[in-house]
Design an enzyme around this catalytic site. Structure first.
Site, mmCIF file in Angstrom:
data_model
loop_
_atom_site.group_PDB
_atom_site.id
_atom_site.type_symbol
_atom_site.label_atom_id
_atom_site.label_comp_id
_atom_site.label_asym_id
_atom_site.label_seq_id
_atom_site.Cartn_x
_atom_site.Cartn_y
_atom_site.Cartn_z
ATOM 1 N N SER A 60 26.816 50.100 45.488
ATOM 2 C CA SER A 60 27.102 51.470 45.931
ATOM 3 C C SER A 60 27.881 51.474 47.242
ATOM 4 O O SER A 60 27.789 50.540 48.044
ATOM 5 C CB SER A 60 25.802 52.248 46.124
HETATM 6 N N1 SAH Z 1 21.604 49.647 44.331
HETATM 7 C C1 SAH Z 1 22.627 48.810 43.774
HETATM 8 C C2 SAH Z 1 23.550 49.612 42.914
HETATM 9 C C3 SAH Z 1 23.658 49.036 41.561
HETATM 10 S S1 SAH Z 1 24.490 49.996 40.362
HETATM 11 C C4 SAH Z 1 23.328 48.051 44.853
HETATM 12 O O1 SAH Z 1 23.070 48.314 46.026
HETATM 13 O O2 SAH Z 1 24.113 47.156 44.552
HETATM 14 C C5 SAH Z 1 23.149 50.457 39.326
HETATM 15 C C6 SAH Z 1 22.379 49.372 38.667
HETATM 16 O O3 SAH Z 1 21.415 50.003 37.823
HETATM 17 C C7 SAH Z 1 23.166 48.446 37.750
HETATM 18 O O4 SAH Z 1 22.981 47.119 38.147
HETATM 19 C C8 SAH Z 1 22.557 48.672 36.351
HETATM 20 O O5 SAH Z 1 22.488 47.514 35.560
HETATM 21 C C9 SAH Z 1 21.182 49.168 36.731
HETATM 22 N N2 SAH Z 1 20.481 49.927 35.687
HETATM 23 C C10 SAH Z 1 20.960 50.870 34.855
HETATM 24 N N3 SAH Z 1 19.979 51.337 34.054
HETATM 25 C C11 SAH Z 1 18.849 50.663 34.400
HETATM 26 C C12 SAH Z 1 17.499 50.670 33.930
HETATM 27 N N4 SAH Z 1 17.091 51.469 32.943
HETATM 28 N N5 SAH Z 1 16.616 49.843 34.511
HETATM 29 C C13 SAH Z 1 16.983 48.995 35.518
HETATM 30 N N6 SAH Z 1 18.241 48.938 36.000
HETATM 31 C C14 SAH Z 1 19.157 49.753 35.440
#
Ligand code: SAH
Length: 209
Positions: A60
């Protein structure tokens, strides 16, 4: 070098745009974002943008990480849940703000890399990483004082609301591909009290594994 860039990011991208919680600003000034990026993107670590981390997912934008943390209103000492570990960066920032952080990711390859990043940055023992479907929360570790979701859902997931402590806060991007809002949901004796705050853009929260 990276400490200077980080200080600049805090002033220009966060404080100047309205982030006021000094604990959040200090936490963002401490976590080395470059350690959560693929080596070829490390030079871009303190830019004002989300960046690709593999498997079609993104780390993000720093401002969004700070805003979510601010909206969780943490004081230290809390147990929190971070849904969608991705790179692990948000989990590391939460570890600076709370006592115990649980984070859950559904893509094994990303969870592995996040584990490495968290270890390299010194957060291995403060962040508990789970592999699985975060829409179900982490029931065995609930309740949580705060839950942050880093992927967009069509509505705030009721299962996550149920894993909040009384007065606990859930921050989740809500909406589809035509637009999303960051929603803050507080658990109250009368039920969920929800407030839509700012427009945002996140990858979809995938339901199931
Ligand atoms: N907070 C993260 C942002 C990652 S983007 C950072 O700081 O880098 C969002 C993430 O959510 C992705 O890696 C995706 O694989 C995950 N995601 C999506 N649906 C999900 C679910 N049902 N359970 C766990 N992770 C999930």
């Amino acid at each position: 070098m990276s400490a200077d860039e980080r200080a600049w990011m805090v002033e220009r991208q966060l404080r100047r745009r309205g982030i006021e919680d000094e604990r959040v600003l200090a936490a963002m000034g401490r976590v080395p974002r470059e350690l959560f990026l693929p080596p070829e993107l490390r030079d871009a670590a303190y830019g004002d943008a989300a960046l690709p981390i593999g498997a079609g997912q993104t780390i993000s934008q720093p401002y969004m990480v700070a805003l979510i943390c601010e909206q969780l209103a943490l004081h230290g000492g809390e147990r929190v849940l971070d849904v969608g570990t991705g790179s692990g960066y948000q989990a590391a920032v939460l570890a600076e703000l709370a006592d115990e952080v649980h984070t859950i990711e559904r893509i094994p390859e990303l969870a592995e890399r996040a584990r490495d990043g968290l270890a390299a940055a010194g957060y291995a023992d403060r962040v508990h990483l789970h592999l699985g479907d975060g829409t179900r929360g982490v029931r065995e570790c609930a309740p949580f004082a705060a839950i942050a979701v880093a992927a967009a859902a069509l509505e705030a997931p009721p299962v996550l609301y149920d894993q909040l402590e009384p007065r606990g806060r859930l921050v989740v991007p809500v909406g589809g591909s035509d637009g999303q809002w960051l929603e803050v949901v507080v658990r109250t004796p009368e039920g969920p009290a929800a407030l839509r705050t700012v427009p945002c853009r996140f990858v979809p929260l995938v339901v199931g594994r």
